[in-house]
Design a protein around this motif. Structure first.
Motif, PDB file in Angstrom:
ATOM      1  N   GLN A 162      45.424  92.540 -12.350  1.00 42.43           N
ATOM      2  CA  GLN A 162      45.928  93.908 -12.520  1.00 42.43           C
ATOM      3  C   GLN A 162      45.939  94.591 -14.001  1.00 42.43           C
ATOM      4  O   GLN A 162      46.080  93.663 -14.793  1.00 42.43           O
ATOM      5  N   THR A 163      45.499  95.730 -14.185  1.00 45.14           N
ATOM      6  CA  THR A 163      45.565  96.338 -15.565  1.00 45.14           C
ATOM      7  C   THR A 163      46.368  97.540 -15.370  1.00 45.14           C
ATOM      8  O   THR A 163      46.184  98.302 -14.190  1.00 45.14           O
ATOM      9  N   VAL A 164      47.691  97.842 -15.921  1.00 42.46           N
ATOM     10  CA  VAL A 164      48.343  98.904 -15.622  1.00 42.46           C
ATOM     11  C   VAL A 164      48.188  99.764 -17.138  1.00 42.46           C
ATOM     12  O   VAL A 164      48.573  99.399 -18.170  1.00 42.46           O
ATOM     13  N   LEU A 165      47.792 100.895 -16.774  1.00 46.27           N
ATOM     14  CA  LEU A 165      47.535 102.008 -17.978  1.00 46.27           C
ATOM     15  C   LEU A 165      48.709 103.254 -17.715  1.00 46.27           C
ATOM     16  O   LEU A 165      48.763 103.704 -16.606  1.00 46.27           O
ATOM     17  N   GLU A 166      49.170 103.785 -18.973  1.00 46.62           N
ATOM     18  CA  GLU A 166      49.642 105.080 -18.857  1.00 46.62           C
ATOM     19  C   GLU A 166      48.655 106.112 -19.094  1.00 46.62           C
ATOM     20  O   GLU A 166      47.709 105.981 -20.102  1.00 46.62           O
ATOM     21  N   ALA A 167      48.862 107.099 -18.362  1.00 46.05           N
ATOM     22  CA  ALA A 167      47.706 108.137 -18.469  1.00 46.05           C
ATOM     23  C   ALA A 167      48.179 109.624 -18.508  1.00 46.05           C
ATOM     24  O   ALA A 167      49.490 109.878 -18.489  1.00 46.05           O
ATOM     25  N   ASP A 168      47.504 110.376 -19.138  1.00 47.11           N
ATOM     26  CA  ASP A 168      47.802 111.762 -19.105  1.00 47.11           C
ATOM     27  C   ASP A 168      47.722 112.358 -18.003  1.00 47.11           C
ATOM     28  O   ASP A 168      46.759 112.191 -17.487  1.00 47.11           O
ATOM     29  N   THR A 169      48.774 113.356 -17.676  1.00 49.60           N
ATOM     30  CA  THR A 169      48.687 114.043 -16.430  1.00 49.60           C
ATOM     31  C   THR A 169      47.372 114.945 -16.602  1.00 49.60           C
ATOM     32  O   THR A 169      47.159 115.522 -17.417  1.00 49.60           O
ATOM     33  N   GLY A 170      46.665 114.983 -15.412  1.00 48.34           N
ATOM     34  CA  GLY A 170      45.447 115.920 -15.450  1.00 48.34           C
ATOM     35  C   GLY A 170      44.207 115.193 -15.782  1.00 48.34           C
ATOM     36  O   GLY A 170      43.099 115.802 -15.481  1.00 48.34           O
ATOM     37  N   THR A 171      44.299 113.905 -16.653  1.00 47.25           N
ATOM     38  CA  THR A 171      43.004 113.413 -16.750  1.00 47.25           C
ATOM     39  C   THR A 171      42.699 112.424 -15.448  1.00 47.25           C
ATOM     40  O   THR A 171      43.496 112.356 -14.532  1.00 47.25           O
ATOM     41  N   SER A 172      41.445 112.175 -15.267  1.00 46.49           N
ATOM     42  CA  SER A 172      41.161 111.464 -14.158  1.00 46.49           C
ATOM     43  C   SER A 172      41.349 110.024 -14.395  1.00 46.49           C
ATOM     44  O   SER A 172      41.277 109.279 -15.181  1.00 46.49           O
TER      45      SER A 172
END
Lengths: 104, 418
Positions: free
Chosen positions: A13-23
């Motif tokens: 597993q890879t867990v990443l934080e993402a910007d809202t609205g990006t895909s």
């Protein structure tokens, strides 16, 4: 920031934080997550960013468009009920996706 | 910097980034320096002509990779340095930037891309006249479009039509001026060209074919329109010139590499010196899908840049595997999605599936009884079927393909003729 979990076919597993609205696709590509090929860069043109969305996160996803529906019929790994093109999944909250065995 | 033992990639673009990523994926642990002239980290170009209508274009939002990724991969990304001189010596060479920085290398990859073709025309220096290749140009064009009422597009190729379609959808009065007798003449056959003419007309865009442009007119330093050879004046607050690109081969020329409509490479991506590689828009390469032209072509497409960079990276590491990708392309023109599989040049028969007037059809191209390409409008399943068939050296028999009720995927078969 929402968390996106990518689960490889071998379970890693890879867990990443993402910007809202990006895909989901852009998040994977930007961070070099293996298994999301995304040849077309996110235009629903190539069906090489196919993912299986984990059941707990299926509610609240955007509807499958006609184009995505047709492309999902042509993915390299079998289409399932939880199949999506990750370029069409804009991140609003936490999500987890499984990466298929093959994209091309 | 120990880069004299490593690889220098000139061109921080789609192909350049992929070259760097592929070197690492292939296990190369030596230093990699990726140098680009633009101030931004490498970003996606296709959206530049499609997503222009929010008033701004932000290269950071289009970045291929996070800044962290370059660090984790131990790739030294250098932005804002344009390489202007290349020299080879016995153990590698050195590249010098316009700013005077020197980059030593053991291995060299050229991903220099292409530059827009500029028109020698009175008035191109006026405010409101745009070319479109990079993010800065896209940002200026987006700002110009936001304030414009009338838009003239010089050149009816993909870039011009994408910008025209977006501007029209945003309510602008749009005129496309094409010098040739049909639109997108380089990429599609006549039937698809005619579809695009009719489709843009239906959406309210004026299309002038065989347009001879005399000059751009201006007032107070600002463009006011385009004057045609017959005296017609097309009024415009914004003029976009999209008349194709030219491969950037100056650096290859300095090294004495063979150049002919691009940097000449072999099937492994190697240049004529047998050690430098070139990939993407800048390269002229052999491809098994080309009929005629000596079996060579230069491609301007994202999937090609990616795959060609992979081939070139492998060659740099001494692992030669020939490039054999089936060419494919796409263009998003507002609500019109075009996908092209294969190369249609040399076709002797076409089959139409679906209805061009309904903006949903595919034009399949055949040669000597076998499918060689398809233009698919809002028909992604047809595109995927043809792409699969071509890549696997299969056929889709013409007699059954015209019926849109039959899925092309179910018709994929061993070719009757080889």
């Amino acid at each position: 920031m929402p968390k996106v979990t990518f689960i490889q076919p071998d379970g890693m597993q890879t867990v990443l934080e993402a910007d809202t609205g990006t895909s989901v696709m852009r998040t994977a590509a930007a961070n070099g997550v293996p298994g999301i090929v995304a040849e077309c860069g996110g235009s629903a043109m190539c069906a090489t960013c196919h993912v299986y969305v984990e059941d707990a996160y299926l509610d609240g996803l955007p509807e499958v468009s006609e184009v995505e529906d047709e492309m999902l019929d042509c993915t390299a790994s079998a289409r399932c009920a939880n199949s999506r093109l990750s370029c069409q999944l804009n991140i609003e909250s936490d999500i987890a996706v499984r990466i298929p065995e093959a994209q091309v | 910097m120990a880069a004299d033992s490593g690889t220098l990639i000139v061109g921080a673009c789609q192909a350049g980034v992929q070259l760097a990523a592929s070197l690492r994926e292939l296990g190369d642990c030596s230093p990699i320096t990726l140098v680009g002239a633009e101030p931004h980290a490498p970003y996606q170009r296709p959206p530049l002509s499609k997503d222009l209508h929010g008033g701004t274009v932000d290269a950071a939002a289009l970045a291929f990779r996070t800044a962290d990724w370059y660090g984790r991969q131990d790739i030294d990304l250098v932005t804002g340095e344009q390489i202007v001189r290349l020299e080879r010596n016995d153990d590698g060479g050195v590249a010098v930037s316009a700013g005077g920085r020197r980059f030593r290398f053991a291995r060299l990859a050229l991903a220099t891309g292409a530059a827009v073709r500029r028109l020698q025309l009175e008035g191109t220096e006026l405010d409101g006249v745009h070319y479109l290749r990079d993010a800065a140009e896209a940002d200026r064009l987006a700002a110009g479009l936001a304030a414009a009422r009338k838009v003239a597009v010089v050149g009816g190729g993909f870039i011009g039509l994408e910008v025209a379609a977006g501007a029209r959808a945003a309510g602008k009065q749009v005129t496309v001026l094409e010098a040739a007798p049909r639109l997108v003449g380089r990429a599609v056959a006549e039937q698809t060209s005619e579809y695009f003419r009719a489709a843009h007309l239906r959406r309210g865009t004026e299309v002038v074919l065989q347009a001879k442009i005399s000059r751009l007119t201006g007032s107070g330093g600002k463009v006011t329109g385009v004057e045609l050879g017959d005296g017609t004046h097309v009024a415009a607050d914004v003029v976009l010139i999209g008349v194709g690109v030219l491969p950037r081969t100056e650096l290859a020329g300095q090294l004495g590499l063979a150049v002919d409509n691009g940097i000449v490479v072999d099937e492994f991506g190697l240049c004529s010196d047998g050690m430098t590689v070139a990939a993407g828009d800048c390269a002229n390469l052999p491809n098994p899908y080309v009929r005629g032209d000596g079996g060579r072509l230069r491609l301007e497409s994202v999937p090609h840049a990616i795959e060609h960079a992979r081939t070139a990276a492998a060659a740099l590491l001494g692992r030669r595997a020939p490039y054999r990708m089936m060419p494919w392309f796409w263009s998003d023109q507002a609500d019109i999605k075009l996908q092209i599989a294969g190369l249609s040049a040399g076709y002797d028969q076409t089959v139409l599936r679906g209805d061009p007037d309904a903006d949903k059809f595919s034009l399949l191209y055949y040669r000597a009884g076998r499918i060689i390409a398809a233009d698919c409008i809002n028909s992604p399943a047809d595109f995927m079927a043809v792409k699969t068939a071509l890549a696997k050296d299969r056929d889709i028999p013409a007699d059954a393909a015209a019926d849109p009720g039959v899925r092309l995927r179910q018709l994929i078969a061993e070719p009757a003729v080889r």
